[in-house]
Design a protein around this motif. Sequence first.
Motif, PDB file in Angstrom:
ATOM      1  N   ARG A   1     -39.218  -0.149  17.745  1.00 45.48           N
ATOM      2  CA  ARG A   1     -37.752  -0.084  17.755  1.00 45.48           C
ATOM      3  C   ARG A   1     -37.085  -1.466  17.635  1.00 45.48           C
ATOM      4  O   ARG A   1     -35.875  -1.567  17.423  1.00 45.48           O
TER       5      ARG A   1
ATOM      6  N   MET B   1     -38.841   4.375   9.768  1.00 45.70           N
ATOM      7  CA  MET B   1     -37.637   3.540   9.853  1.00 45.70           C
ATOM      8  C   MET B   1     -37.840   2.159  10.482  1.00 45.70           C
ATOM      9  O   MET B   1     -36.959   1.297  10.404  1.00 45.70           O
ATOM     10  N   SER B   2     -38.974   1.928  11.116  1.00 43.98           N
ATOM     11  CA  SER B   2     -39.176   0.620  11.734  1.00 43.98           C
ATOM     12  C   SER B   2     -39.455  -0.435  10.662  1.00 43.98           C
ATOM     13  O   SER B   2     -39.991  -0.128   9.598  1.00 43.98           O
ATOM     14  N   ASP B   3     -39.091  -1.679  10.980  1.00 44.69           N
ATOM     15  CA  ASP B   3     -39.331  -2.771  10.035  1.00 44.69           C
ATOM     16  C   ASP B   3     -39.930  -3.973  10.769  1.00 44.69           C
ATOM     17  O   ASP B   3     -39.701  -5.116  10.395  1.00 44.69           O
TER      18      ASP B   3
ATOM     19  N   THR C   1     -33.030   4.127   4.449  1.00 46.03           N
ATOM     20  CA  THR C   1     -34.254   4.931   4.524  1.00 46.03           C
ATOM     21  C   THR C   1     -35.235   4.445   3.460  1.00 46.03           C
ATOM     22  O   THR C   1     -34.855   3.735   2.532  1.00 46.03           O
TER      23      THR C   1
ATOM     24  N   ARG D   1     -35.082  -2.199  13.056  1.00 48.46           N
ATOM     25  CA  ARG D   1     -34.908  -0.913  12.369  1.00 48.46           C
ATOM     26  C   ARG D   1     -34.357  -1.152  10.964  1.00 48.46           C
ATOM     27  O   ARG D   1     -33.477  -1.991  10.766  1.00 48.46           O
ATOM     28  N   ARG D   2     -34.886  -0.436  10.004  1.00 51.15           N
ATOM     29  CA  ARG D   2     -34.416  -0.549   8.630  1.00 51.15           C
ATOM     30  C   ARG D   2     -32.951  -0.132   8.555  1.00 51.15           C
ATOM     31  O   ARG D   2     -32.496   0.688   9.358  1.00 51.15           O
TER      32      ARG D   2
ATOM     33  N   GLU E   1     -39.597  10.353  18.423  1.00 49.50           N
ATOM     34  CA  GLU E   1     -39.083   8.991  18.202  1.00 49.50           C
ATOM     35  C   GLU E   1     -40.095   8.171  17.418  1.00 49.50           C
ATOM     36  O   GLU E   1     -39.740   7.379  16.545  1.00 49.50           O
TER      37      GLU E   1
ATOM     38  N   ASP F   1     -39.946   9.104  13.747  1.00 49.57           N
ATOM     39  CA  ASP F   1     -38.763   8.478  13.143  1.00 49.57           C
ATOM     40  C   ASP F   1     -39.028   6.997  12.844  1.00 49.57           C
ATOM     41  O   ASP F   1     -38.698   6.491  11.767  1.00 49.57           O
ATOM     42  N   LEU F   2     -39.660   6.313  13.798  1.00 49.61           N
ATOM     43  CA  LEU F   2     -39.904   4.879  13.623  1.00 49.61           C
ATOM     44  C   LEU F   2     -41.010   4.594  12.614  1.00 49.61           C
ATOM     45  O   LEU F   2     -41.034   3.524  12.000  1.00 49.61           O
TER      46      LEU F   2
END
Lengths: 199, 199
Positions: free
Chosen positions: B41, A18-20, B48, B44-45, A11, A14-15
């Motif tokens: 978390r 993908m995290s913002d 991608t 999230r974007r 996880e 992935d973040l």
Amino acid sequence: MWRPLAEAARELIDLCVMSDVDEDEVRAARADVEAAVARLRKVRRTQTLGQQHLTGGRRRPWGNPVIGLRNPIAPPLQVSTDPSGRAATEFHCGPAYEGPPGLVHGGVVSLLLDQLLGHAVGAAGRPGMTGTLTIVYRQGTPLGDLRAEAWIDREDGIKTWAKARMIGPDGVTAEAEGVFILPRAIRERSPSSPTGHIG
Amino acid sequence: MWRPLAEAARELIDLCVMSDVDEDEVRAARADVEAAVARLRKVRRTQTLGQQHLTGGRRRPWGNPVIGLRNPIAPPLQVSTDPSGRAATEFHCGPAYEGPPGLVHGGVVSLLLDQLLGHAVGAAGRPGMTGTLTIVYRQGTPLGDLRAEAWIDREDGIKTWAKARMIGPDGVTAEAEGVFILPRAIRERSPSSPTGHIG
């Protein structure tokens, strides 16, 4: 106990892409990860998992970067096989495996298919390391839910040819052929004692 | 700010397969990682990194699983190129990339060489997605410090053939050939405006 840690680490991977969140949160998250690293670093193995399992006489591929439950790099694939040398898997490929925009990296496709070919030859009692691997890319492989299958094409002496394909929502995205060489240790043993995929 | 987080996550990945601490420490480490995950978390974007960079008009491959500074899966490779289409890299492959005991997974070798081939064709102004990839494995690639190089072999119309090899302490471990197809968008543009590797 290692599997839940690896799942949390997946996880995290992935973040990472993908995290913002804002800079303060990223810094705080980094401190959390560094705390985990400091704990885990207290005792380090002297052998890799692959080496340990080798000396243990039984192969549990926990560390494998495609199927290893302990390896956060692995999606991980869960592969089903039958003794005729068929192998199949359904899995999810998230943004951390992206090459071209929205698509799985072509090299990741080759990585996953190489592993699956190995399962096919292992299941057929013809395990080995890959000698030659050829991938033909038919169309982009979209990120998301995918499946793949592999089977034995033919055998000749110490060589086994296996084929595989990756399948997305719009059909076959890539085809693979692998030539596997039976290792000496296996050749000199009874043919009735296959030991599974070794590479 | 993302790069230090990814570096910490790379250490975490390594320790997931190499740590030998007791169950209490593993549980505590997992809680630390889950705390980081909960922070990241929060936002999230929607796209991608690859998709965002595409719409941004400029490609910064931060999320790439081989060279992406933000992607913990990537070693990451730092690739140097020249306009003749040569690409080279020196890097470290740790236990998380293990296939056969003590050796880099053959599929990881193909992943890294595919990426390097892409840099070679991109540097030569002939970018594209891989059409066919062939890897010939000469000997096992030991985990540790490695280098790899790629170059343009020949061009014919929209096709470019590039070759690459992986080099370990005992010489060449694997050779690769890739056939790359020039994308339509590039074909229709001035040949003097290469845009780099897109696959």
